[in-house]
Design a protein around this motif. Structure first.
Motif, PDB file in Angstrom:
ATOM      1  N   VAL A  85       0.927  -1.124  -0.044  1.00  0.00           N
ATOM      2  CA  VAL A  85      -0.100   0.013  -0.036  1.00  0.00           C
ATOM      3  C   VAL A  85       0.640   1.245  -0.019  1.00  0.00           C
ATOM      4  CG1 VAL A  85      -1.918   1.129   1.063  1.00  0.00           C
ATOM      5  CG2 VAL A  85      -1.723  -1.260   1.738  1.00  0.00           C
ATOM      6  N   TYR A  86       0.721   2.160  -0.868  1.00  0.00           N
ATOM      7  CA  TYR A  86       1.457   3.264  -1.080  1.00  0.00           C
ATOM      8  C   TYR A  86       0.562   4.666  -1.299  1.00  0.00           C
ATOM      9  CZ  TYR A  86       1.133   2.797  -6.122  1.00  0.00           C
ATOM     10  OH  TYR A  86       0.615   2.938  -7.230  1.00  0.00           O
ATOM     11  N   ASP A  87       1.145   5.774  -1.082  1.00  0.00           N
ATOM     12  CA  ASP A  87       0.634   7.146  -1.453  1.00  0.00           C
ATOM     13  C   ASP A  87       2.020   7.928  -1.470  1.00  0.00           C
ATOM     14  OD1 ASP A  87      -0.451   9.584  -1.998  1.00  0.00           O
ATOM     15  OD2 ASP A  87      -1.257   9.823   0.027  1.00  0.00           O
ATOM     16  N   ASN A  88       2.284   7.645  -2.988  1.00  0.00           N
ATOM     17  CA  ASN A  88       3.615   8.545  -3.457  1.00  0.00           C
ATOM     18  C   ASN A  88       3.579   8.573  -4.978  1.00  0.00           C
ATOM     19  OD1 ASN A  88       6.197   8.849  -4.244  1.00  0.00           O
ATOM     20  ND2 ASN A  88       6.891   8.376  -2.249  1.00  0.00           N
ATOM     21  N   PRO A  89       3.495   9.742  -5.271  1.00  0.00           N
ATOM     22  CA  PRO A  89       3.551  10.344  -6.916  1.00  0.00           C
ATOM     23  C   PRO A  89       4.906   9.732  -7.671  1.00  0.00           C
ATOM     24  CG  PRO A  89       4.194  12.095  -5.389  1.00  0.00           C
ATOM     25  CD  PRO A  89       3.697  11.064  -4.612  1.00  0.00           C
ATOM     26  N   ASN A  90       5.718   9.538  -6.830  1.00  0.00           N
ATOM     27  CA  ASN A  90       7.119   8.996  -7.511  1.00  0.00           C
ATOM     28  C   ASN A  90       7.001   7.716  -8.169  1.00  0.00           C
ATOM     29  OD1 ASN A  90       9.804   8.493  -8.419  1.00  0.00           O
ATOM     30  ND2 ASN A  90      10.478   9.498  -6.688  1.00  0.00           N
ATOM     31  N   ALA A  91       6.800   7.598  -9.446  1.00  0.00           N
ATOM     32  CA  ALA A  91       6.594   6.267 -10.304  1.00  0.00           C
ATOM     33  C   ALA A  91       8.024   5.513  -9.943  1.00  0.00           C
ATOM     34  CB  ALA A  91       6.359   6.411 -11.563  1.00  0.00           C
ATOM     35  N   TYR A  92       9.063   5.942  -9.902  1.00  0.00           N
ATOM     36  CA  TYR A  92      10.324   5.060  -9.723  1.00  0.00           C
ATOM     37  C   TYR A  92      10.434   4.611  -8.202  1.00  0.00           C
ATOM     38  CZ  TYR A  92      12.213   7.801 -13.765  1.00  0.00           C
ATOM     39  OH  TYR A  92      12.436   8.076 -15.225  1.00  0.00           O
ATOM     40  N   TYR A  93       9.892   5.350  -7.097  1.00  0.00           N
ATOM     41  CA  TYR A  93       9.978   4.736  -5.819  1.00  0.00           C
ATOM     42  C   TYR A  93       8.918   3.678  -5.973  1.00  0.00           C
ATOM     43  CZ  TYR A  93       8.759   4.777  -1.110  1.00  0.00           C
ATOM     44  OH  TYR A  93       8.614   4.313   0.460  1.00  0.00           O
ATOM     45  N   VAL A  94       7.676   3.804  -6.391  1.00  0.00           N
ATOM     46  CA  VAL A  94       6.701   2.582  -6.385  1.00  0.00           C
ATOM     47  C   VAL A  94       7.140   1.363  -7.052  1.00  0.00           C
ATOM     48  CG1 VAL A  94       4.493   2.123  -7.178  1.00  0.00           C
ATOM     49  CG2 VAL A  94       4.781   4.394  -6.204  1.00  0.00           C
ATOM     50  N   ILE A  95       7.886   1.722  -8.454  1.00  0.00           N
ATOM     51  CA  ILE A  95       8.277   0.403  -9.002  1.00  0.00           C
ATOM     52  C   ILE A  95       9.376  -0.206  -8.323  1.00  0.00           C
ATOM     53  CG2 ILE A  95       9.587  -0.181 -11.148  1.00  0.00           C
ATOM     54  CD1 ILE A  95       8.247   2.036 -12.642  1.00  0.00           C
ATOM     55  N   ASP A 107      15.223  13.629  -5.280  1.00  0.00           N
ATOM     56  CA  ASP A 107      15.864  13.729  -6.521  1.00  0.00           C
ATOM     57  C   ASP A 107      14.884  14.618  -7.587  1.00  0.00           C
ATOM     58  OD1 ASP A 107      18.260  12.623  -5.741  1.00  0.00           O
ATOM     59  OD2 ASP A 107      17.429  10.598  -6.286  1.00  0.00           O
ATOM     60  N   GLU A 108      13.674  14.616  -7.414  1.00  0.00           N
ATOM     61  CA  GLU A 108      12.747  15.280  -8.180  1.00  0.00           C
ATOM     62  C   GLU A 108      12.886  16.488  -7.965  1.00  0.00           C
ATOM     63  OE1 GLU A 108       8.674  13.590  -9.383  1.00  0.00           O
ATOM     64  OE2 GLU A 108       8.980  12.368  -7.690  1.00  0.00           O
ATOM     65  N   VAL A 109      12.626  16.896  -6.858  1.00  0.00           N
ATOM     66  CA  VAL A 109      13.116  18.333  -6.222  1.00  0.00           C
ATOM     67  C   VAL A 109      14.136  18.985  -6.790  1.00  0.00           C
ATOM     68  CG1 VAL A 109      13.084  19.992  -4.102  1.00  0.00           C
ATOM     69  CG2 VAL A 109      11.455  17.884  -4.186  1.00  0.00           C
ATOM     70  N   ALA A 110      15.363  18.188  -6.585  1.00  0.00           N
ATOM     71  CA  ALA A 110      16.583  18.719  -6.990  1.00  0.00           C
ATOM     72  C   ALA A 110      16.585  18.746  -8.526  1.00  0.00           C
ATOM     73  CB  ALA A 110      17.562  17.672  -6.445  1.00  0.00           C
ATOM     74  N   ALA A 111      16.243  17.711  -9.066  1.00  0.00           N
ATOM     75  CA  ALA A 111      16.118  18.072 -10.725  1.00  0.00           C
ATOM     76  C   ALA A 111      15.323  19.407 -11.230  1.00  0.00           C
ATOM     77  CB  ALA A 111      15.655  16.852 -11.237  1.00  0.00           C
ATOM     78  N   PHE A 159      18.278  13.277  -3.132  1.00  0.00           N
ATOM     79  CA  PHE A 159      18.138  12.324  -2.045  1.00  0.00           C
ATOM     80  C   PHE A 159      17.473  11.191  -2.858  1.00  0.00           C
ATOM     81  CE2 PHE A 159      17.505  10.451   1.771  1.00  0.00           C
ATOM     82  CZ  PHE A 159      18.368  11.244   3.010  1.00  0.00           C
ATOM     83  N   GLU A 160      17.891   9.942  -2.441  1.00  0.00           N
ATOM     84  CA  GLU A 160      17.345   8.670  -2.927  1.00  0.00           C
ATOM     85  C   GLU A 160      17.944   8.032  -4.139  1.00  0.00           C
ATOM     86  OE1 GLU A 160      13.038   9.086  -3.356  1.00  0.00           O
ATOM     87  OE2 GLU A 160      12.811   9.879  -1.216  1.00  0.00           O
ATOM     88  N   ASP A 161      18.697   8.765  -4.694  1.00  0.00           N
ATOM     89  CA  ASP A 161      19.336   8.167  -6.098  1.00  0.00           C
ATOM     90  C   ASP A 161      18.374   7.568  -7.108  1.00  0.00           C
ATOM     91  OD1 ASP A 161      21.697   7.828  -7.666  1.00  0.00           O
ATOM     92  OD2 ASP A 161      22.162   5.805  -6.688  1.00  0.00           O
ATOM     93  N   SER A 162      17.379   8.165  -7.418  1.00  0.00           N
ATOM     94  CA  SER A 162      16.316   7.522  -8.389  1.00  0.00           C
ATOM     95  C   SER A 162      16.798   7.830  -9.579  1.00  0.00           C
ATOM     96  CB  SER A 162      14.945   8.255  -8.077  1.00  0.00           C
ATOM     97  OG  SER A 162      14.990   9.883  -8.626  1.00  0.00           O
ATOM     98  N   PRO A 163      16.187   7.298 -10.903  1.00  0.00           N
ATOM     99  CA  PRO A 163      16.651   7.836 -12.165  1.00  0.00           C
ATOM    100  C   PRO A 163      16.757   9.268 -12.569  1.00  0.00           C
ATOM    101  CG  PRO A 163      15.249   5.931 -12.270  1.00  0.00           C
ATOM    102  CD  PRO A 163      15.177   6.196 -10.842  1.00  0.00           C
ATOM    103  N   PHE A 164      15.868  10.067 -11.753  1.00  0.00           N
ATOM    104  CA  PHE A 164      16.044  11.336 -11.852  1.00  0.00           C
ATOM    105  C   PHE A 164      17.438  11.970 -11.752  1.00  0.00           C
ATOM    106  CE2 PHE A 164      11.388  11.533 -11.366  1.00  0.00           C
ATOM    107  CZ  PHE A 164      11.056  12.541 -12.156  1.00  0.00           C
ATOM    108  N   SER A 165      18.125  11.406 -10.806  1.00  0.00           N
ATOM    109  CA  SER A 165      19.194  11.716 -10.368  1.00  0.00           C
ATOM    110  C   SER A 165      20.452  11.619 -11.487  1.00  0.00           C
ATOM    111  CB  SER A 165      19.990  11.349  -9.204  1.00  0.00           C
ATOM    112  OG  SER A 165      20.376   9.944  -9.301  1.00  0.00           O
ATOM    113  N   ARG A 166      20.130  10.567 -12.377  1.00  0.00           N
ATOM    114  CA  ARG A 166      21.106  10.306 -13.369  1.00  0.00           C
ATOM    115  C   ARG A 166      20.672  10.801 -14.851  1.00  0.00           C
ATOM    116  NH1 ARG A 166      20.481   6.199 -10.146  1.00  0.00           N
ATOM    117  NH2 ARG A 166      19.005   5.052 -11.178  1.00  0.00           N
ATOM    118  N   GLN A 167      19.610  11.394 -14.795  1.00  0.00           N
ATOM    119  CA  GLN A 167      18.827  11.981 -16.169  1.00  0.00           C
ATOM    120  C   GLN A 167      18.969  13.282 -16.039  1.00  0.00           C
ATOM    121  OE1 GLN A 167      14.915  10.549 -15.590  1.00  0.00           O
ATOM    122  NE2 GLN A 167      15.223   8.399 -16.345  1.00  0.00           N
ATOM    123  N   THR A 168      19.442  14.172 -15.189  1.00  0.00           N
ATOM    124  CA  THR A 168      19.816  15.473 -15.435  1.00  0.00           C
ATOM    125  C   THR A 168      21.264  15.973 -15.840  1.00  0.00           C
ATOM    126  OG1 THR A 168      20.766  15.614 -13.042  1.00  0.00           O
ATOM    127  CG2 THR A 168      18.365  16.110 -13.441  1.00  0.00           C
TER     128      THR A 168
END
Length: 345
Positions: free
Chosen positions: A66-76, A255-259, A281-290
């Motif tokens: 169960v989750y409530d998080n808009p970050n698709a990378y986190y959810v996956i 990372d979304e915020v930082a991007a 923060f978190e090292d999601s793909p966002f951090s490597r796509q900027t």
């Protein structure tokens, strides 16, 4: 050592799911298979506990995430971690997104559990932090494991069904990384106020400043959400009027915020990292796509969620010793990339 359902499955040469069906006397099991399993049960003197039978007795053989998080990378990542454990155990995974601020959350949980006949739940923030949800699950007698933001001392005084992520220490270390590069005017675009990770990351930032005798300037704090848009808005606000506040570094809540902050800085013709250092923060793909790639704190969400699922199955078998061993604290590790550098003179 206590004999487990896994031992019975290995001796009988069948899956754990099949052993569970035999123990619960489901009619779909072939007689030959039933006899194999019962011979193994007798040979090992296996005694199933009530919790394990409750877990095995659900017709769907499913647990829920169960989750409530808009970050698709986190959810996956969370989904893949739990799913990998479910496959090993012979169970299905039901994914349930929801709105943690909804007035009818308790009723939604009741309906979900009843309809899906879930054996147990893995709860992610902020749902895992809501006492009304925890009270409801206890009332219904549902097994669950909570993923929480917290430190070692929190783990020492918590129940054995919690997995912690030490956001505080990671934020402290990221802030120190900026300070070590000569930055003192370090802004922070915060995530959602209701998430404990936000307050823990803020606490780490504040304590790092204090440890280095840097006075807090509250005008450098921007209350946002864990989203790209919030990063854009926060950076534009903080860097307004030709950066009159003299900010040389920005800490993004994730990372979304930082991007988003990096995107806004580029629109303002601010060079990264020559004029402004930015970290996430978190090292999601966002951090490597900027461009440049973001300095961040690596948080292995797939490993964390797999560990949570492992704990859930352990609790179902009533293995209290293993439960305590599985309860742990994950501390994100700093990953230095091109978005941070020394403060220009």
């Amino acid at each position: 050592m206590k004999v487990t359902i896994n031992d019975v499955a290995k001796l009988a040469g069948v899956s754990m799911k099949t052993v569970s069906r035999v123990i619960n006397k489901e009619p779909s099991v072939r007689q030959k298979t039933y006899d194999q399993v019962m011979e193994a049960v007798k040979a090992l003197n296996y005694q199933p506990n009530i919790a394990a039978r409750n877990l095995a007795g659900t017709s769907s053989f499913a647990i829920g995430l169960v989750y409530d998080n808009p970050n698709a990378y986190y959810v996956i990542d969370m989904q893949n971690g739990v799913l990998s454990r479910c496959k090993d155990e012979g169970y299905e995974l039901i994914i349930h997104p929801c709105d943690s601020t909804a007035d009818d959350m308790e009723e939604e949980f009741r309906t979900m559990i009843k309809r899906s006949r879930l054996a147990g739940l893995v709860l992610t923030p902020p749902l895992s932090e809501q006492q009304k949800i925890i009270d409801l699950l206890d009332e219904l007698g549902i097994l669950y494991v909570r993923l929480l933001s917290g430190r070692s001392e929190d783990a020492e005084h918590s129940a054995s069904n919690c997995i912690f992520v030490d956001d505080y220490t990671a934020a402290y270390e990221i802030t120190e990384h900026h300070i070590a590069h000569g930055h003192h005017n370090i802004a922070f675009v915060l995530g959602d106020k209701e998430h404990k990770s936000t307050s823990e990351r803020l606490a780490g930032y504040l304590d790092a400043l204090k440890a280095h005798d840097i006075a807090l300037d509250e005008s450098l704090l921007f209350q946002g959400t864990y989203s790209f848009e919030s990063g854009v808005q926060g950076a534009k606000s903080l860097l307004a009027n030709n950066n009159e506040k003299g900010i040389t570094a920005i800490l993004g809540g994730n990372d979304e915020v930082a991007a988003g902050a990096l995107f806004a800085a580029r629109l303002m013709n601010i060079a990264i990292p020559e004029q402004l250092s930015i970290s996430g923060f978190e090292d999601s793909p966002f951090s490597r796509q900027t461009w440049p790639k973001l300095t961040t704190a690596h948080q292995a969400n797939n490993v964390i969620s797999e560990h949570a699922a492992r704990l859930l199955f352990s609790k179902a078998r009533g293995n209290r010793k293993q439960d305590k061993e599985l309860q742990t604290v994950f501390t994100p590790s700093i990953v230095v990339r091109e978005s941070t550098g020394r403060r220009s003179q």
